[in-house]
Structures are given as structure tokens and as C-alpha cells.
Design a protein around this motif. Structure first.
Motif, mmCIF file in Angstrom:
data_model
loop_
_atom_site.group_PDB
_atom_site.id
_atom_site.type_symbol
_atom_site.label_atom_id
_atom_site.label_comp_id
_atom_site.label_asym_id
_atom_site.label_seq_id
_atom_site.Cartn_x
_atom_site.Cartn_y
_atom_site.Cartn_z
ATOM 1 N N VAL A 268 0.840 -1.203 0.000
ATOM 2 C CA VAL A 268 0.000 0.000 0.000
ATOM 3 C C VAL A 268 0.872 1.248 0.000
ATOM 4 O O VAL A 268 0.637 2.194 -0.765
ATOM 5 C CB VAL A 268 -0.958 -0.005 1.207
ATOM 6 C CG1 VAL A 268 -1.660 1.351 1.348
ATOM 7 C CG2 VAL A 268 -1.994 -1.104 1.079
ATOM 8 N N ILE B 247 2.479 1.820 -3.473
ATOM 9 C CA ILE B 247 1.514 2.327 -4.458
ATOM 10 C C ILE B 247 1.239 3.809 -4.223
ATOM 11 O O ILE B 247 1.304 4.632 -5.153
ATOM 12 C CB ILE B 247 0.192 1.540 -4.385
ATOM 13 C CG1 ILE B 247 0.389 0.104 -4.854
ATOM 14 C CG2 ILE B 247 -0.892 2.220 -5.234
ATOM 15 C CD1 ILE B 247 -0.802 -0.786 -4.587
ATOM 16 N N LEU B 248 0.919 4.157 -2.984
ATOM 17 C CA LEU B 248 0.531 5.543 -2.692
ATOM 18 C C LEU B 248 1.711 6.504 -2.837
ATOM 19 O O LEU B 248 1.507 7.685 -3.124
ATOM 20 C CB LEU B 248 -0.074 5.627 -1.295
ATOM 21 C CG LEU B 248 -1.365 4.828 -1.094
ATOM 22 C CD1 LEU B 248 -1.965 5.083 0.288
ATOM 23 C CD2 LEU B 248 -2.392 5.140 -2.177
ATOM 24 N N GLN C 290 -8.201 6.360 -0.811
ATOM 25 C CA GLN C 290 -7.031 5.956 -1.589
ATOM 26 C C GLN C 290 -6.428 4.654 -1.054
ATOM 27 O O GLN C 290 -5.986 3.797 -1.819
ATOM 28 C CB GLN C 290 -5.969 7.061 -1.565
ATOM 29 C CG GLN C 290 -6.374 8.318 -2.316
ATOM 30 C CD GLN C 290 -7.013 9.359 -1.413
ATOM 31 O OE1 GLN C 290 -7.690 9.026 -0.440
ATOM 32 N NE2 GLN C 290 -6.795 10.633 -1.727
ATOM 33 N N VAL D 13 -8.680 1.607 -2.046
ATOM 34 C CA VAL D 13 -8.489 1.219 -3.446
ATOM 35 C C VAL D 13 -7.173 0.471 -3.609
ATOM 36 O O VAL D 13 -7.098 -0.538 -4.317
ATOM 37 C CB VAL D 13 -8.535 2.453 -4.373
ATOM 38 C CG1 VAL D 13 -8.149 2.069 -5.801
ATOM 39 C CG2 VAL D 13 -9.927 3.070 -4.354
ATOM 40 N N ALA D 14 -6.124 0.930 -2.943
ATOM 41 C CA ALA D 14 -4.834 0.238 -2.999
ATOM 42 C C ALA D 14 -4.960 -1.181 -2.470
ATOM 43 O O ALA D 14 -4.431 -2.134 -3.065
ATOM 44 C CB ALA D 14 -3.789 1.015 -2.209
ATOM 45 N N VAL E 53 -6.739 -3.328 -5.173
ATOM 46 C CA VAL E 53 -6.004 -3.665 -6.393
ATOM 47 C C VAL E 53 -4.813 -4.577 -6.113
ATOM 48 O O VAL E 53 -4.378 -5.314 -7.008
ATOM 49 C CB VAL E 53 -5.559 -2.404 -7.161
ATOM 50 C CG1 VAL E 53 -6.768 -1.555 -7.532
ATOM 51 C CG2 VAL E 53 -4.532 -1.592 -6.388
ATOM 52 N N TRP F 217 0.320 -2.779 -9.929
ATOM 53 C CA TRP F 217 -0.665 -2.313 -8.946
ATOM 54 C C TRP F 217 -0.967 -0.830 -9.136
ATOM 55 O O TRP F 217 -2.122 -0.408 -9.015
ATOM 56 C CB TRP F 217 -0.133 -2.550 -7.523
ATOM 57 C CG TRP F 217 -0.103 -3.982 -7.095
ATOM 58 C CD1 TRP F 217 -0.986 -4.962 -7.442
ATOM 59 C CD2 TRP F 217 0.848 -4.592 -6.219
ATOM 60 N NE1 TRP F 217 -0.637 -6.147 -6.848
ATOM 61 C CE2 TRP F 217 0.480 -5.949 -6.080
ATOM 62 C CE3 TRP F 217 1.978 -4.118 -5.539
ATOM 63 C CZ2 TRP F 217 1.206 -6.846 -5.286
ATOM 64 C CZ3 TRP F 217 2.688 -5.004 -4.745
ATOM 65 C CH2 TRP F 217 2.309 -6.342 -4.628
ATOM 66 N N TRP G 59 -4.556 0.920 -9.717
ATOM 67 C CA TRP G 59 -5.022 2.000 -8.838
ATOM 68 C C TRP G 59 -5.434 3.208 -9.670
ATOM 69 O O TRP G 59 -6.484 3.811 -9.433
ATOM 70 C CB TRP G 59 -3.911 2.375 -7.861
ATOM 71 C CG TRP G 59 -4.325 3.320 -6.765
ATOM 72 C CD1 TRP G 59 -4.743 2.981 -5.515
ATOM 73 C CD2 TRP G 59 -4.361 4.754 -6.822
ATOM 74 N NE1 TRP G 59 -5.028 4.109 -4.784
ATOM 75 C CE2 TRP G 59 -4.805 5.218 -5.572
ATOM 76 C CE3 TRP G 59 -4.059 5.687 -7.821
ATOM 77 C CZ2 TRP G 59 -4.963 6.568 -5.276
ATOM 78 C CZ3 TRP G 59 -4.220 7.032 -7.528
ATOM 79 C CH2 TRP G 59 -4.661 7.464 -6.270
ATOM 80 N N LYS G 60 -4.609 3.576 -10.656
ATOM 81 C CA LYS G 60 -4.930 4.729 -11.502
ATOM 82 C C LYS G 60 -6.204 4.492 -12.304
ATOM 83 O O LYS G 60 -6.987 5.428 -12.536
ATOM 84 C CB LYS G 60 -3.766 5.015 -12.445
ATOM 85 C CG LYS G 60 -2.553 5.646 -11.780
ATOM 86 C CD LYS G 60 -1.473 5.958 -12.805
ATOM 87 C CE LYS G 60 -0.303 6.690 -12.180
ATOM 88 N NZ LYS G 60 0.751 6.986 -13.199
ATOM 89 N N GLU H 183 -8.789 2.813 -11.340
ATOM 90 C CA GLU H 183 -9.923 2.964 -10.426
ATOM 91 C C GLU H 183 -10.138 4.409 -10.006
ATOM 92 O O GLU H 183 -11.270 4.882 -9.933
ATOM 93 C CB GLU H 183 -9.709 2.088 -9.180
ATOM 94 C CG GLU H 183 -9.698 0.606 -9.432
ATOM 95 C CD GLU H 183 -11.057 0.081 -9.856
ATOM 96 O OE1 GLU H 183 -12.081 0.604 -9.372
ATOM 97 O OE2 GLU H 183 -11.104 -0.848 -10.686
ATOM 98 N N ARG H 184 -9.046 5.150 -9.729
ATOM 99 C CA ARG H 184 -9.163 6.471 -9.146
ATOM 100 C C ARG H 184 -9.130 7.611 -10.161
ATOM 101 O O ARG H 184 -9.717 8.665 -9.932
ATOM 102 C CB ARG H 184 -8.031 6.688 -8.122
ATOM 103 C CG ARG H 184 -8.157 5.830 -6.874
ATOM 104 C CD ARG H 184 -9.343 6.222 -6.037
ATOM 105 N NE ARG H 184 -9.238 7.615 -5.575
ATOM 106 C CZ ARG H 184 -10.263 8.343 -5.175
ATOM 107 N NH1 ARG H 184 -11.486 7.853 -5.208
ATOM 108 N NH2 ARG H 184 -10.075 9.591 -4.760
#
Length: 221
Positions: free
Chosen positions: A9, A12-13, A37, A40-41, A44, A181, A185-186, A188-189
Motif C-alpha cells: 500500500v 503504491i501511494l 485511496q 483502493v490500494a 487492487v 498495482w 489503482w490509476k 480505479e481512481r
């Protein structure tokens, strides 16, 4: 040290600039200002792991487990393991060398075979009841069968759920999966998705995981 769900996580963030620098790294999977955020992480990561093992045609480590079911007089419905995804028939009573197999045609066919639902004795077949997910046997055990124990093998749910959960592969595969990942994430967000990068990342991770040449098509499911 094996990488964790929390590590994934954070990576990713950091890549998507939700986290800036080591000082901003999460220490848990709960953070009100960034919870969407984070969630979502988390989602995914599990989706990406599922995709990786599916395209690699490799079973996840510790994907299978065992459980047991004890017959009770007059009881036809039983609760099996809570993390069960798929039961591997047959169930086996190893003491008495007896088996419970999947009823041909499933639960509804079992009901048709015994309209009065009054068959008793040693169960020979079973099926999952769709209304509540309980395992339903074709006969209600009598005091003679009471206490007999049937063991079973099953595929279990391996989704990562807590911060300390470790990913089911080594650090090299982990590093290869981070860009994949990020793309999920991108998508989805931000409604952004680099399919070429996703394919390349999962392909590399798959090659490292299986120690064989990556295949060509790794589009997300």
C-alpha cells in the motif's frame, strides 16, 4: 524480511504522490484523510495477485487447507470452514473408511430425490445449500452415525486482509508487481491505464515467479 500488505500500500501511494517521502508512510491501513485511496490500494493489490497467479498457471502457496465435519444425530446441514472457496470431494471418514461425495446435479437434485426430506442413516452424498451456504447431506444421521468425523480438503480464500499479511512471493516479484498495482489503482481512481506497462510488469513478475519466459498477453481481467 518478506514484504507485507502495508509495504505494498505504501509503495503504491508513494508512486501516485498520495504519500510524499518516508515521513508520510502509513503505519497502519487506517488513515481518515486518505482512507479512500488506501482502500483502493488494498483492493487492487489482491486483484493484481490473483491476476499474476492466474496468468502464471501456478497455485498460490498454502492455497489448500483441510477441515473436518462431525455428524450429529438428526442434523443434515453443517457449517464448514469459514475461508472455504471450493470443496475438494470426497469427504473421508478415515476411521470407518466411508466417503461423502458431491450429489450429482447439486442441492436441488438432492431435494428432488427425497421430496419428504425424511431419509436417515449414513450420509453418502452432500451439496451446498444456496440459501445459506451450509453443507447439506442426503441423509440425517442416526445415533449409530453420531460423532463420526469426516475430513476434507478445500481451496481457501487467500486475500490479504491485515497490514502485517505477507505477500505470497519474494522481493523481486514484489518489485515487479508495484508498477502493475499502480496502473490498477490509476484505473480505479483517475480513469488512467497504461496497458503496455501493466502487461510488461505482470509479465516480468510472472517470469520471476515461475522462472520461465514471460508470455505475451497479460491484460487485467
Amino acid at each position: 524480511m518478506a514484504k507485507t500488505y502495508l509495504n505494498a500500500v505504501n509503495d503504491i501511494l508513494t508512486r501516485v504522490s498520495v504519500i510524499a517521502g518516508d515521513a508520510g508512510l502509513l503505519s497502519s491501513l487506517t488513515d481518515s484523510p486518505r482512507q479512500v485511496q488506501i482502500d483502493v490500494a488494498k483492493q487492487v493489490i489482491n486483484e493484481g495477485i490473483d491476476d499474476l497467479y492466474a496468468v502464471s498457471n501456478i497455485a498460490m502457496p498454502q492455497e489448500q487447507a483441510s477441515g473436518s465435519m462431525t455428524l450429529v444425530t438428526g442434523t443434515r446441514a453443517y457449517t464448514l470452514a469459514s475461508d472455504l472457496i471450493q470443496l475438494r470431494f470426497p469427504m473421508i471418514d478415515r476411521t470407518n473408511n466411508q466417503y461423502i461425495s458431491e450429489f450429482p446435479g447439486g442441492y436441488n437434485a438432492m431435494l428432488i430425490s427425497d421430496p419428504e426430506q425424511d431419509d436417515t442413516g449414513l450420509p453418502m452424498f452432500g451439496a451446498f445449500r444456496p440459501t445459506d451456504g451450509m453443507f447439506f447431506v442426503d441423509r440425517a444421521p442416526t445415533p449409530i452415525e453420531n460423532g463420526r468425523i469426516y475430513t476434507y480438503q478445500y481451496d481457501k480464500n487467500l486475500a490479504l486482509t491485515v497490514a502485517a499479511s505477507t505477500v505470497p512471493f519474494n522481493d523481486a516479484v514484489f518489485r515487479a508487481m508495484v508498477p502493475a498495482w499502480v496502473q490498477l489503482w490509476k484505473r480505479e481512481r483517475r480513469n488512467e491505464f497504461d496497458e503496455g506497462l501493466y502487461r510488461k510488469s505482470v509479465g516480468l513478475a510472472s517470469a520471476l515467479l515461475s522462472q520461465k519466459q514471460a508470455r505475451d498477453n497479460y491484460s487485467p481481467r
